[in-house]
Design a protein around this motif. Structure first.
Motif, PDB file in Angstrom:
ATOM      1  N   PHE A  43       0.839  -1.209   0.000  1.00 10.54           N
ATOM      2  CA  PHE A  43       0.000   0.000   0.000  1.00 10.54           C
ATOM      3  C   PHE A  43       0.872   1.257   0.000  1.00 10.54           C
ATOM      4  CE2 PHE A  43      -2.142   3.455   2.247  1.00 10.54           C
ATOM      5  CZ  PHE A  43      -3.301   3.569   1.495  1.00 10.54           C
ATOM      6  N   THR A  44       1.936   1.252   0.799  1.00 22.07           N
ATOM      7  CA  THR A  44       2.839   2.405   0.838  1.00 22.07           C
ATOM      8  C   THR A  44       3.533   2.584  -0.508  1.00 22.07           C
ATOM      9  OG1 THR A  44       3.243   1.898   3.176  1.00 22.07           O
ATOM     10  CG2 THR A  44       4.688   3.505   2.148  1.00 22.07           C
ATOM     11  N   SER A  45       3.829   1.461  -1.175  1.00 24.50           N
ATOM     12  CA  SER A  45       4.419   1.535  -2.513  1.00 24.50           C
ATOM     13  C   SER A  45       3.463   2.209  -3.496  1.00 24.50           C
ATOM     14  CB  SER A  45       4.773   0.128  -3.012  1.00 24.50           C
ATOM     15  OG  SER A  45       5.215   0.154  -4.349  1.00 24.50           O
ATOM     16  N   ILE A  46       2.179   1.871  -3.404  1.00 28.42           N
ATOM     17  CA  ILE A  46       1.170   2.509  -4.259  1.00 28.42           C
ATOM     18  C   ILE A  46       1.138   4.016  -3.997  1.00 28.42           C
ATOM     19  CG2 ILE A  46      -1.300   2.671  -4.786  1.00 28.42           C
ATOM     20  CD1 ILE A  46      -1.530  -0.293  -3.966  1.00 28.42           C
ATOM     21  N   PHE A  47       1.109   4.365  -2.706  1.00 30.43           N
ATOM     22  CA  PHE A  47       1.068   5.773  -2.312  1.00 30.43           C
ATOM     23  C   PHE A  47       2.303   6.517  -2.827  1.00 30.43           C
ATOM     24  CE2 PHE A  47       2.154   9.222   0.582  1.00 30.43           C
ATOM     25  CZ  PHE A  47       0.974   9.942   0.627  1.00 30.43           C
ATOM     26  N   ILE A 199      12.778   3.574  -8.623  1.00 36.09           N
ATOM     27  CA  ILE A 199      12.108   2.682  -9.576  1.00 36.09           C
ATOM     28  C   ILE A 199      12.640   1.258  -9.449  1.00 36.09           C
ATOM     29  CG2 ILE A 199      11.884   2.131 -12.039  1.00 36.09           C
ATOM     30  CD1 ILE A 199      11.799   5.209 -12.511  1.00 36.09           C
ATOM     31  N   ILE A 200      13.946   1.109  -9.372  1.00 34.08           N
ATOM     32  CA  ILE A 200      14.564  -0.218  -9.269  1.00 34.08           C
ATOM     33  C   ILE A 200      14.155  -0.909  -7.984  1.00 34.08           C
ATOM     34  CG2 ILE A 200      16.764  -1.458  -9.043  1.00 34.08           C
ATOM     35  CD1 ILE A 200      17.988   0.727 -10.841  1.00 34.08           C
ATOM     36  N   ILE A 201      14.244  -0.184  -6.869  1.00 30.36           N
ATOM     37  CA  ILE A 201      13.927  -0.770  -5.567  1.00 30.36           C
ATOM     38  C   ILE A 201      12.450  -1.106  -5.459  1.00 30.36           C
ATOM     39  CG2 ILE A 201      13.912  -0.388  -3.080  1.00 30.36           C
ATOM     40  CD1 ILE A 201      16.676  -0.824  -4.316  1.00 30.36           C
ATOM     41  N   ASP A 202      11.589  -0.199  -5.906  1.00 26.84           N
ATOM     42  CA  ASP A 202      10.150  -0.423  -5.798  1.00 26.84           C
ATOM     43  C   ASP A 202       9.718  -1.636  -6.631  1.00 26.84           C
ATOM     44  OD1 ASP A 202       7.523   0.574  -4.832  1.00 26.84           O
ATOM     45  OD2 ASP A 202       7.131   0.761  -6.968  1.00 26.84           O
TER      46      ASP A 202
END
Length: 354
Positions: A43-47, A199-202
């Protein structure tokens, strides 16, 4: 041009994370704490991706970008700790809380006490910010490393589920290691490199969660991570005995099938049996039963030996309690509706399709 490319990438990542969030909600059953940790990270990734899109359009905002990254790290830390201890550890929670409070305090200071433009990164203002970033990332690295070493030591290679968990934990640690190193290096690099690091980490985080060990979706940690749950115990699910009881003796055609009853026949704990069936066949016990009921139904139709029976009678014969139960399972495991299959194999005598 670069902002346009980045906006497309952030949008794609937010869609991937959203799909992953739904997949976890649907497929992840237990333990609840582990599910909450993973859902919180996604969810935090989406945010974050939505925030990045916002900042590309309206300018950088420290609260929307920097704080969520700390939150992801905190949930990742607690997730790794849970894999090791199978419960929440107070000292890990305390460390997480302290780091979060420090970050919120720094952001609050430059927002309310000594207000500065949100588009200005704190590291451009004070030397302590880069130093704090280095220290915090080193702390995270040390904690994650120690947790992984304990997981590697405490979980046995002789246990199938221990081995898979160690492999997954190693991949998690690798992503965390790369993320922390990038966080430190970025202090010395131009700001433009920041976006590509995220971008790479996410993307890596999403892929690791997506390809998590399947048994984690339904694990009862009390049994799966018990040190006595080794290869000897796993071998209690004797393939020959399972095939004999479940398939040859057609246990799945019984109307009152249950995991509890079948586990007694197999002389194995029902929780362990559920996990082993899911690992071996990729289905829950009930889904496995329904799948082979549907296959038997289709076989009876195709061989023409039950042409005189109605759908209700055939449903009863293969173990379903009603025509509706057959239809639901048939649609999932075969596609279409039972009556269509019956019509496709209709003979001159005619089938009773009611």
């Amino acid at each position: 041009m670069q902002n346009q490319i980045l906006s497309h990438i952030y949008f794609a990542l937010s869609i991937i994370a959203l799909i992953l969030f739904v997949e976890i909600v649907v497929n992840f059953k237990r333990p609840l704490v582990l599910k909450i940790y993973i859902l919180s990270i996604v969810f935090t990734s989406i945010f974050l991706n939505i925030s990045e899109l916002y900042c590309l359009e309206y300018g950088y905002n420290r609260w929307m970008i920097e704080l969520p990254k700390t939150i992801i790290s905190i949930f990742g830390l607690n997730l790794m700790s849970f894999l090791l201890n199978h419960k929440m550890k107070k000292y890990i929670f305390f460390i997480s809380f302290v780091i979060l409070i420090i970050h919120i305090s720094v952001l609050s200071y430059f927002t309310f006490i000594q207000p500065i433009d949100q588009s200005v990164k704190i590291k451009q203002l004070v030397l302590i910010r880069p130093l704090a970033r280095i220290i915090i990332n080193i702390i995270f690295l040390v904690i994650f490393r120690n947790i992984y070493l304990k997981i590697k030591k405490n979980l046995s290679d002789e246990n199938l589920y221990h081995s898979k968990t160690k492999e997954w934990a190693r991949n998690c640690l690798l992503v965390i290691l790369i993320g922390c190193i990038f966080n430190i290096i970025l202090i010395l690099l131009p700001v433009s490199f920041y976006n590509y690091r995220f971008i790479i980490i996410d993307f890596s985080i999403c892929m690791i969660i997506l390809f998590r060990p399947a048994f984690l979706n339904k694990s009862h940690f009390k049994f799966v991570f018990n040190n006595n749950f080794n290869k000897g115990l796993q071998n209690k699910l004797n393939e020959e005995q399972f095939i004999s009881e479940f398939f040859l003796k057609s246990y799945y055609t019984k109307k009152d099938t249950s995991l509890a009853e079948f586990s007694k026949i197999m002389i194995i704990n029902s929780d362990i049996l559920s996990i082993l069936i899911n690992d071996r066949y990729g289905l829950s016990f009930i889904d496995l039963v329904n799948k082979y009921r549907v296959e038997l139904f289709a076989e009876m139709i195709q061989n023409g030996k039950s042409n005189h029976l109605t759908i209700e009678a055939l449903a009863d014969k293969v173990g379903f309690g009603s025509r509706q139960s057959l239809s639901r399972a048939f649609k999932r495991f075969h596609g279409g509706v039972p009556s269509d299959l019956m019509r496709a194999f209709e003979n001159p005598i005619g089938l009773k399709i009611n």
